[in-house]
Motif scaffolding. Structure first.
Motif, mmCIF file in Angstrom:
data_model
loop_
_atom_site.group_PDB
_atom_site.id
_atom_site.type_symbol
_atom_site.label_atom_id
_atom_site.label_comp_id
_atom_site.label_asym_id
_atom_site.label_seq_id
_atom_site.Cartn_x
_atom_site.Cartn_y
_atom_site.Cartn_z
ATOM 1 N N VAL A 302 11.628 3.919 5.088
ATOM 2 C CA VAL A 302 11.835 3.102 6.283
ATOM 3 C C VAL A 302 13.257 3.371 6.767
ATOM 4 O O VAL A 302 14.216 3.207 6.013
ATOM 5 C CB VAL A 302 11.622 1.608 6.009
ATOM 6 C CG1 VAL A 302 12.044 0.775 7.220
ATOM 7 C CG2 VAL A 302 10.172 1.323 5.654
ATOM 8 N N GLU A 312 8.750 3.097 9.846
ATOM 9 C CA GLU A 312 8.163 3.625 8.615
ATOM 10 C C GLU A 312 7.777 5.084 8.845
ATOM 11 O O GLU A 312 7.073 5.405 9.804
ATOM 12 C CB GLU A 312 6.927 2.820 8.209
ATOM 13 C CG GLU A 312 6.302 3.320 6.915
ATOM 14 C CD GLU A 312 5.011 2.593 6.545
ATOM 15 O OE1 GLU A 312 4.495 2.846 5.444
ATOM 16 O OE2 GLU A 312 4.517 1.789 7.377
ATOM 17 N N ILE A 314 5.644 8.079 8.151
ATOM 18 C CA ILE A 314 4.362 8.504 7.602
ATOM 19 C C ILE A 314 4.342 10.017 7.425
ATOM 20 O O ILE A 314 3.820 10.541 6.452
ATOM 21 C CB ILE A 314 3.199 8.062 8.510
ATOM 22 C CG1 ILE A 314 3.242 6.547 8.744
ATOM 23 C CG2 ILE A 314 1.858 8.490 7.934
ATOM 24 C CD1 ILE A 314 3.130 5.715 7.477
ATOM 25 N N SER A 398 2.731 -0.986 11.437
ATOM 26 C CA SER A 398 3.209 -0.808 10.069
ATOM 27 C C SER A 398 3.271 -2.162 9.393
ATOM 28 O O SER A 398 3.717 -3.148 10.002
ATOM 29 C CB SER A 398 4.598 -0.156 10.064
ATOM 30 O OG SER A 398 5.177 -0.201 8.779
ATOM 31 N N ARG A 404 5.377 2.503 12.849
ATOM 32 C CA ARG A 404 5.358 3.742 12.075
ATOM 33 C C ARG A 404 5.396 4.941 13.027
ATOM 34 O O ARG A 404 5.033 4.822 14.207
ATOM 35 C CB ARG A 404 4.131 3.807 11.168
ATOM 36 C CG ARG A 404 2.793 3.719 11.891
ATOM 37 C CD ARG A 404 1.656 3.808 10.882
ATOM 38 N NE ARG A 404 0.354 3.611 11.525
ATOM 39 C CZ ARG A 404 -0.800 3.759 10.885
ATOM 40 N NH1 ARG A 404 -0.822 4.108 9.617
ATOM 41 N NH2 ARG A 404 -1.943 3.554 11.526
#
Length: 470
Positions: A302, A312, A314, A398, A404
């Motif tokens: 994060v 976040e 991914i 997220s 995200r």
């Protein structure tokens, strides 16, 4: 190449003779034979010899529908024949309108681009002058065409440059020299200043590289008003390995081109300054190298951002939207422009959607979309609007951060990226995102490998001109 205006053409010397499809009758007085094997089809040319042994290059302009891409036929002619030209060439332009003449000059100038800059042995170019014959006042058109073609070549050279040379710091130095030459202001924010100001997303993307990130801020503001009319934000990833979410090795060498959006921003500000347009414009380039190292940011991390929102991670290969997020946040907080446009080679999704013929356009502003679309057709740098439906926003959810950076889904990837960027514009009413991944870099008749196209300079400069004070 230099260009000068003459009133009449010297038919005893070499010259270029444009002709529309099936309109040989209009130029019959210049022809040494009554019926050459030539009909004016687009992007064709034929060499004839005059009575004095001079060369006459017939060049096909095609039909009216080809007007938007006339530079292509002049580029092809010059590329294929200029090795036979002397230092002086003439162009008969009496039948060309201003837009057509500008396109002709752009094309001739684009043919001067040398992709083999880094070869150990290079052919020495000849400095040529093209005398343009017209009874009209065309000096400004010649200058604009020259500057535009020259700028397209400069950004192509940037995009085609190898990543060991074209580092973020290199882009910063390029911008500083451009600003000095074209008389505008350039500020390059380096690592310490980026940390101080809070460009956390840019810093995160660049953590894995020995070549530290920079943010470039170019300002051309000739108007007395301090209000910025247009702010451009460009993705400047000088090499994209994908980070820890590493890309396959196939075509990885082409990831030097992942700063195509930055190149358009740098080139447009330079061109606007050279043309001395009466408009206040700022260009922001967020540049980093997305490399793999023990300090690289990770999937699952994060990170913070300039806006204060947490993200976040991914997929570390969805890095372009991260650096753009910081650039957009800076723009809305400090620049406060009337129009805000970002450009990026952002997603493979847009290529799968539109192929190599148009950029993906994302905006909620219908007037702005219509204007950009019309300009795109006019200059043959087309855009196509893609949806940003509310329903897609769930892909940004997220559980542990504000949003995200990647949905993980194989669908609507370009829209997902655009809506991620939208989260950082603070509801700016005149914002547009252009995903130029399919049009910035690709196959070309002038190179055996994929190379830069120069897409975006004409499109964005014409948009800027449409907003400039008349």
């Amino acid at each position: 190449m230099t260009y000068k205006h003459i009133k009449t053409i010297d038919t005893s010397k070499d010259f270029i003779l444009p002709c529309r499809k099936d309109q040989l009758e209009r130029i019959k007085d210049f022809l040494p034979i009554a019926k050459p094997d030539f009909d004016g089809s687009f992007s064709t040319h034929q060499l004839l010899y005059g009575k004095d042994g001079n060369r006459i290059y017939l060049i096909g302009l095609g039909k009216e529908k080809h007007s938007a891409q006339l530079e292509k036929t002049f580029q092809k002619l010059a590329f294929e024949t200029q090795k036979h030209w002397d230092k002086n060439m003439q162009l008969y332009a009496e039948d060309l309108n201003q837009d057509e003449l500008k396109k002709a000059i752009i094309g001739l100038e684009m043919a001067q681009y040398e992709i083999g800059e880094f070869k150990s042995e290079k052919e020495k170019g000849i400095k040529r002058t093209v005398a343009v014959a017209s009874s009209n006042a065309i000096k400004n058109i010649l200058n604009e065409g020259h500057y535009t073609g020259e700028t397209i070549n400069r950004i192509k050279a940037l995009v085609d440059a190898p990543p060991n040379i074209k580092t973020p710091e290199f882009l910063g130095k390029w911008a500083e020299k451009s600003a000095k030459d074209a008389d505008y202001k350039c500020t390059v924010l380096k690592h310490k200043e980026l940390k101080k100001q809070g460009f956390e997303a840019v810093l995160s993307v660049g953590k894995g590289s020995v070549n530290k990130p920079v943010v470039i801020i170019n300002e051309y503001t000739p108007k007395k008003s301090k209000k910025v009319d247009i702010c451009l934000v460009g993705k400047g990833i000088t090499f994209d390995s994908g980070g820890l979410s590493i890309k396959p090795s196939t075509n990885l060498h082409y990831m030097k081109s992942d700063m195509g959006g930055a190149a358009v921003v740098l080139g447009t500000v330079e061109l606007v300054a050279k043309l001395k347009l009466d408009i206040n414009i700022v260009g922001i380039v967020c540049s980093a190298e997305n490399a793999v190292d023990s300090e690289s940011y990770r999937p699952g991390d994060v990170i913070d951002s300039y806006s204060g929102k947490t993200i976040e991670i991914i997929d570390t290969d969805a890095e372009g939207r991260l650096v753009l997020a910081d650039g957009l946040s800076y723009a809305v907080k400090h620049i406060k422009p009337e129009y805000l446009i970002d450009l990026a080679t952002l997603t493979g999704s847009v290529v799968r959607t539109l192929g190599y013929e148009a950029a993906g356009m994302f905006t909620h502003n219908k007037v702005m979309a219509s204007t950009m679309s019309d300009i795109g057709y006019k200059v043959h740098e087309r855009v196509w609007q893609l949806p940003m439906f509310e329903e897609y926003k769930s892909d940004l959810h997220s559980d542990i951060a504000d949003l995200r950076n990647f949905s993980g889904k194989p669908l609507a990837g370009a829209t997902n990226a655009a809506q991620f960027l939208e989260s950082f514009i603070e509801d700016h009413k005149n914002w547009m995102h252009l995903d130029i991944a399919g049009v910035s870099f690709g196959s070309s008749p002038y190179a055996k490998m994929k190379s830069a196209s120069g897409y975006g300079i004409q499109l964005i400069t014409e948009f800027v001109k449409s907003k400039a004070v008349k």
